[in-house]
Design a protein around this motif. Structure first.
Motif, PDB file in Angstrom:
ATOM      1  N   MET A 265       0.832  -1.202   0.000  1.00 39.27           N
ATOM      2  CA  MET A 265       0.000   0.000   0.000  1.00 39.27           C
ATOM      3  C   MET A 265       0.867   1.252   0.000  1.00 39.27           C
ATOM      4  O   MET A 265       0.580   2.235  -0.708  1.00 39.27           O
ATOM      5  CB  MET A 265      -0.938  -0.020   1.203  1.00 39.27           C
ATOM      6  N   LEU A 266       1.932   1.236   0.782  1.00 40.52           N
ATOM      7  CA  LEU A 266       2.852   2.369   0.812  1.00 40.52           C
ATOM      8  C   LEU A 266       3.476   2.598  -0.563  1.00 40.52           C
ATOM      9  O   LEU A 266       3.563   3.740  -1.043  1.00 40.52           O
ATOM     10  CB  LEU A 266       3.949   2.118   1.854  1.00 40.52           C
ATOM     11  N   ASN A 267       3.896   1.523  -1.212  1.00 37.86           N
ATOM     12  CA  ASN A 267       4.530   1.638  -2.526  1.00 37.86           C
ATOM     13  C   ASN A 267       3.594   2.249  -3.565  1.00 37.86           C
ATOM     14  O   ASN A 267       4.029   2.958  -4.473  1.00 37.86           O
ATOM     15  CB  ASN A 267       5.022   0.268  -2.997  1.00 37.86           C
ATOM     16  N   LYS A 268       2.291   1.968  -3.426  1.00 31.36           N
ATOM     17  CA  LYS A 268       1.322   2.552  -4.364  1.00 31.36           C
ATOM     18  C   LYS A 268       1.263   4.073  -4.218  1.00 31.36           C
ATOM     19  O   LYS A 268       1.115   4.802  -5.207  1.00 31.36           O
ATOM     20  CB  LYS A 268      -0.061   1.938  -4.132  1.00 31.36           C
ATOM     21  N   ILE A 269       1.396   4.562  -2.985  1.00 28.22           N
ATOM     22  CA  ILE A 269       1.410   6.013  -2.760  1.00 28.22           C
ATOM     23  C   ILE A 269       2.694   6.621  -3.311  1.00 28.22           C
ATOM     24  O   ILE A 269       2.691   7.702  -3.909  1.00 28.22           O
ATOM     25  CB  ILE A 269       1.260   6.323  -1.262  1.00 28.22           C
ATOM     26  N   LEU A 270       3.794   5.904  -3.127  1.00 26.47           N
ATOM     27  CA  LEU A 270       5.101   6.418  -3.562  1.00 26.47           C
ATOM     28  C   LEU A 270       5.230   6.489  -5.081  1.00 26.47           C
ATOM     29  O   LEU A 270       6.198   7.066  -5.592  1.00 26.47           O
ATOM     30  CB  LEU A 270       6.226   5.560  -2.972  1.00 26.47           C
ATOM     31  N   GLU A 271       4.266   5.882  -5.804  1.00 25.94           N
ATOM     32  CA  GLU A 271       4.271   6.022  -7.266  1.00 25.94           C
ATOM     33  C   GLU A 271       3.945   7.455  -7.693  1.00 25.94           C
ATOM     34  O   GLU A 271       4.242   7.854  -8.813  1.00 25.94           O
ATOM     35  CB  GLU A 271       3.252   5.051  -7.880  1.00 25.94           C
ATOM     36  N   TYR A 272       3.363   8.213  -6.761  1.00 27.38           N
ATOM     37  CA  TYR A 272       3.021   9.617  -7.018  1.00 27.38           C
ATOM     38  C   TYR A 272       4.145  10.503  -6.471  1.00 27.38           C
ATOM     39  O   TYR A 272       4.800  10.150  -5.482  1.00 27.38           O
ATOM     40  CB  TYR A 272       1.703   9.991  -6.340  1.00 27.38           C
ATOM     41  N   PRO A 273       4.367  11.650  -7.068  1.00 24.67           N
ATOM     42  CA  PRO A 273       5.404  12.562  -6.559  1.00 24.67           C
ATOM     43  C   PRO A 273       4.982  13.152  -5.213  1.00 24.67           C
ATOM     44  O   PRO A 273       3.785  13.196  -4.888  1.00 24.67           O
ATOM     45  CB  PRO A 273       5.492  13.647  -7.637  1.00 24.67           C
ATOM     46  N   PRO A 274       5.948  13.586  -4.391  1.00 26.65           N
ATOM     47  CA  PRO A 274       5.607  14.205  -3.102  1.00 26.65           C
ATOM     48  C   PRO A 274       4.602  15.339  -3.278  1.00 26.65           C
ATOM     49  O   PRO A 274       4.641  16.087  -4.256  1.00 26.65           O
ATOM     50  CB  PRO A 274       6.952  14.722  -2.598  1.00 26.65           C
ATOM     51  N   GLY A 275       3.666  15.452  -2.330  1.00 25.53           N
ATOM     52  CA  GLY A 275       2.626  16.475  -2.401  1.00 25.53           C
ATOM     53  C   GLY A 275       1.494  16.116  -1.451  1.00 25.53           C
ATOM     54  O   GLY A 275       1.637  15.254  -0.588  1.00 25.53           O
ATOM     55  N   SER A 276       0.361  16.791  -1.611  1.00 24.10           N
ATOM     56  CA  SER A 276      -0.797  16.566  -0.741  1.00 24.10           C
ATOM     57  C   SER A 276      -1.811  15.681  -1.460  1.00 24.10           C
ATOM     58  O   SER A 276      -2.158  15.943  -2.623  1.00 24.10           O
ATOM     59  CB  SER A 276      -1.449  17.905  -0.373  1.00 24.10           C
ATOM     60  N   TYR A 277      -2.293  14.642  -0.761  1.00 29.86           N
ATOM     61  CA  TYR A 277      -3.214  13.680  -1.363  1.00 29.86           C
ATOM     62  C   TYR A 277      -4.266  13.226  -0.357  1.00 29.86           C
ATOM     63  O   TYR A 277      -4.024  13.203   0.849  1.00 29.86           O
ATOM     64  CB  TYR A 277      -2.459  12.430  -1.856  1.00 29.86           C
ATOM     65  N   GLU A 278      -5.432  12.859  -0.913  1.00 27.10           N
ATOM     66  CA  GLU A 278      -6.421  12.131  -0.132  1.00 27.10           C
ATOM     67  C   GLU A 278      -6.301  10.654  -0.499  1.00 27.10           C
ATOM     68  O   GLU A 278      -6.283  10.300  -1.685  1.00 27.10           O
ATOM     69  CB  GLU A 278      -7.843  12.621  -0.454  1.00 27.10           C
ATOM     70  N   ILE A 279      -6.190   9.803   0.522  1.00 30.81           N
ATOM     71  CA  ILE A 279      -6.040   8.368   0.299  1.00 30.81           C
ATOM     72  C   ILE A 279      -7.329   7.685   0.742  1.00 30.81           C
ATOM     73  O   ILE A 279      -7.646   7.659   1.930  1.00 30.81           O
ATOM     74  CB  ILE A 279      -4.842   7.784   1.083  1.00 30.81           C
ATOM     75  N   TYR A 280      -8.077   7.155  -0.221  1.00 31.97           N
ATOM     76  CA  TYR A 280      -9.326   6.459   0.085  1.00 31.97           C
ATOM     77  C   TYR A 280      -9.015   4.986   0.353  1.00 31.97           C
ATOM     78  O   TYR A 280      -8.338   4.320  -0.450  1.00 31.97           O
ATOM     79  CB  TYR A 280     -10.308   6.605  -1.070  1.00 31.97           C
ATOM     80  N   ILE A 301       5.702  11.471   5.611  1.00 30.45           N
ATOM     81  CA  ILE A 301       5.952  12.854   6.040  1.00 30.45           C
ATOM     82  C   ILE A 301       7.406  13.241   5.755  1.00 30.45           C
ATOM     83  O   ILE A 301       7.694  14.324   5.221  1.00 30.45           O
ATOM     84  CB  ILE A 301       5.622  13.027   7.533  1.00 30.45           C
ATOM     85  N   GLU A 302       8.327  12.331   6.099  1.00 32.10           N
ATOM     86  CA  GLU A 302       9.751  12.590   5.872  1.00 32.10           C
ATOM     87  C   GLU A 302      10.067  12.764   4.388  1.00 32.10           C
ATOM     88  O   GLU A 302      10.971  13.514   4.013  1.00 32.10           O
ATOM     89  CB  GLU A 302      10.587  11.444   6.440  1.00 32.10           C
ATOM     90  N   GLU A 303       9.284  12.075   3.536  1.00 34.17           N
ATOM     91  CA  GLU A 303       9.529  12.137   2.092  1.00 34.17           C
ATOM     92  C   GLU A 303       8.778  13.286   1.414  1.00 34.17           C
ATOM     93  O   GLU A 303       8.815  13.415   0.184  1.00 34.17           O
ATOM     94  CB  GLU A 303       9.141  10.806   1.435  1.00 34.17           C
ATOM     95  N   GLY A 304       8.067  14.071   2.202  1.00 29.24           N
ATOM     96  CA  GLY A 304       7.411  15.251   1.636  1.00 29.24           C
ATOM     97  C   GLY A 304       5.962  15.055   1.238  1.00 29.24           C
ATOM     98  O   GLY A 304       5.418  15.834   0.434  1.00 29.24           O
ATOM     99  N   TYR A 305       5.312  14.018   1.797  1.00 26.76           N
ATOM    100  CA  TYR A 305       3.906  13.764   1.488  1.00 26.76           C
ATOM    101  C   TYR A 305       3.029  14.270   2.633  1.00 26.76           C
ATOM    102  O   TYR A 305       3.348  14.096   3.807  1.00 26.76           O
ATOM    103  CB  TYR A 305       3.647  12.267   1.293  1.00 26.76           C
ATOM    104  N   ASN A 306       1.926  14.894   2.265  1.00 29.05           N
ATOM    105  CA  ASN A 306       0.907  15.296   3.236  1.00 29.05           C
ATOM    106  C   ASN A 306      -0.369  14.565   2.849  1.00 29.05           C
ATOM    107  O   ASN A 306      -0.996  14.884   1.837  1.00 29.05           O
ATOM    108  CB  ASN A 306       0.706  16.813   3.193  1.00 29.05           C
ATOM    109  N   ILE A 307      -0.762  13.557   3.631  1.00 26.46           N
ATOM    110  CA  ILE A 307      -1.899  12.736   3.226  1.00 26.46           C
ATOM    111  C   ILE A 307      -3.048  12.848   4.227  1.00 26.46           C
ATOM    112  O   ILE A 307      -2.837  13.040   5.431  1.00 26.46           O
ATOM    113  CB  ILE A 307      -1.506  11.255   3.045  1.00 26.46           C
ATOM    114  N   LYS A 308      -4.249  12.739   3.679  1.00 31.22           N
ATOM    115  CA  LYS A 308      -5.456  12.654   4.488  1.00 31.22           C
ATOM    116  C   LYS A 308      -6.114  11.320   4.177  1.00 31.22           C
ATOM    117  O   LYS A 308      -6.398  11.016   3.015  1.00 31.22           O
ATOM    118  CB  LYS A 308      -6.415  13.804   4.158  1.00 31.22           C
ATOM    119  N   ILE A 309      -6.329  10.500   5.208  1.00 32.88           N
ATOM    120  CA  ILE A 309      -6.931   9.184   5.023  1.00 32.88           C
ATOM    121  C   ILE A 309      -8.449   9.310   5.082  1.00 32.88           C
ATOM    122  O   ILE A 309      -9.005   9.841   6.045  1.00 32.88           O
ATOM    123  CB  ILE A 309      -6.434   8.192   6.092  1.00 32.88           C
TER     124      ILE A 309
END
Length: 323
Positions: A265-280, A301-309
């Motif tokens: 699941m983490l790897n699927k998020i990392l396919e996107y560039p760092p930024g803000s995302y909503e994760i459903y 967070i360390e890699e520059g992602y801001n996510i909302k679950i």
């Protein structure tokens, strides 16, 4: 109706080999061989629990290599329950070089429905180095016969064996997929006391996988099987106090399967560039998405992602949608 297994362990009895990794008493927590009466007792006890469709499973050894009369006595004890529909069928596990037409005919007669083969690897160098006593061709031949007789085929593979590598494991997976099993189990190698691998480890001739090593590899193996329509029914050894007490090294974790699924699941998020995302994500998968002790969240967070679950029942379990 829920599905359930009635597990009977036949530890190491009849096995012609002492493989590099094997200490069956430690793996199964069993040493005493089961009697036909104990098979009946286990089935009767399970059937008292209503709402389950049961399958009897003989695990822990090389079932078709044990004394023929003893093997038949265990099957004879179970068969009436298959015949009257009390249990769905019988599952056995065995070695690829302990399968032939005669054996398959006996298993068919006594209501065996599924056969799992301990393939472990499809690389002959790895099989030889780990004292398996069979070749990849034996796995191919046994798998073909099992399917021809109409049994459900299951295959087991291991990662991190002596002389193995990630590349060899991935190639083994591809060869196992070509055999068209219904199910697969993946067991990262655990080094146990009193085994050949333990000797090699102590001599520094063998470097076992860590949990992280094995999890990273399994994030590649699991999709290979799933994309081929093959169900992976086990990732990692079952939790066991005996294993904890006797392990020397290797990739053992009680929640290994969840670690792998979380990492996918983490790897699927990392396919996107760092930024803000909503994760459903499905509510049942939120903890996996976050990772053990929120490890995935902190890493993002360390890699520059801001996510909302965002929890969503329409998302399949263990799947995510990124927006």
């Amino acid at each position: 109706m829920k599905k359930g297994n009635i597990s009977i362990f036949v530890p190491h009895l009849g096995c012609p080999q002492q493989c590099s990794f094997c200490n069956q008493k430690t793996i199964t927590g069993k040493e005493k061989q089961p009697s036909p009466d104990e098979v009946v007792s286990a089935i009767e006890t399970a059937l008292k629990r209503k709402g389950y469709e049961y399958e009897l499973a003989f695990f822990g050894g090389s079932f078709t290599a044990i004394d023929r009369d003893y093997m038949k006595s265990l099957l004879e004890a179970a068969y009436p329950y298959v015949e009257n529909g009390s249990i769905k069928g019988i599952r056995i596990s065995t070695r690829p070089d302990c399968i032939d037409n005669e054996i398959l005919g006996i298993l068919k007669e006594y209501g065996v429905s599924s056969i799992e083969l301990g393939a472990q690897s499809m690389d002959d160098e790895v099989l030889l180095a780990n004292l398996r006593g069979h070749t990849s061709k034996d796995v191919e031949n046994a798998s073909r016969l099992i399917r021809e007789y109409g049994f459900e085929l299951g295959l087991q593979m291991m990662t991190g064996l002596y002389k193995d590598s990630d590349e060899k494991a991935l190639e083994s997976a591809r060869k196992l997929i070509a055999l068209k099993p219904k199910t697969v189990r993946i067991y990262p190698t655990v080094v146990l006391k009193g085994t050949y691998l333990a000797e090699l480890y102590e001599k520094e001739e063998y470097k076992p996988q860590t949990v992280d090593d094995a999890a990273n590899l399994c994030t590649k193996l699991l999709p290979l099987f799933e994309n081929a329509g093959i169900k992976v029914i086990r990732l990692g050894l079952h939790a066991s106090g005996d294993i904890k007490k006797n392990m020397v090294a290797g990739a053992y974790h009680e929640s290994f399967g969840e670690i792998v699924e979380s990492r996918i699941m983490l790897n699927k998020i990392l396919e996107y560039p760092p930024g803000s995302y909503e994760i459903y994500v499905n509510p049942r998968s939120v903890s996996k998405l976050k990772g053990n002790q929120k490890r995935n969240i902190y890493f993002l967070i360390e890699e520059g992602y801001n996510i909302k679950i965002v929890q969503c029942d329409k998302i399949k379990v263990d799947e995510i949608k990124v927006r």
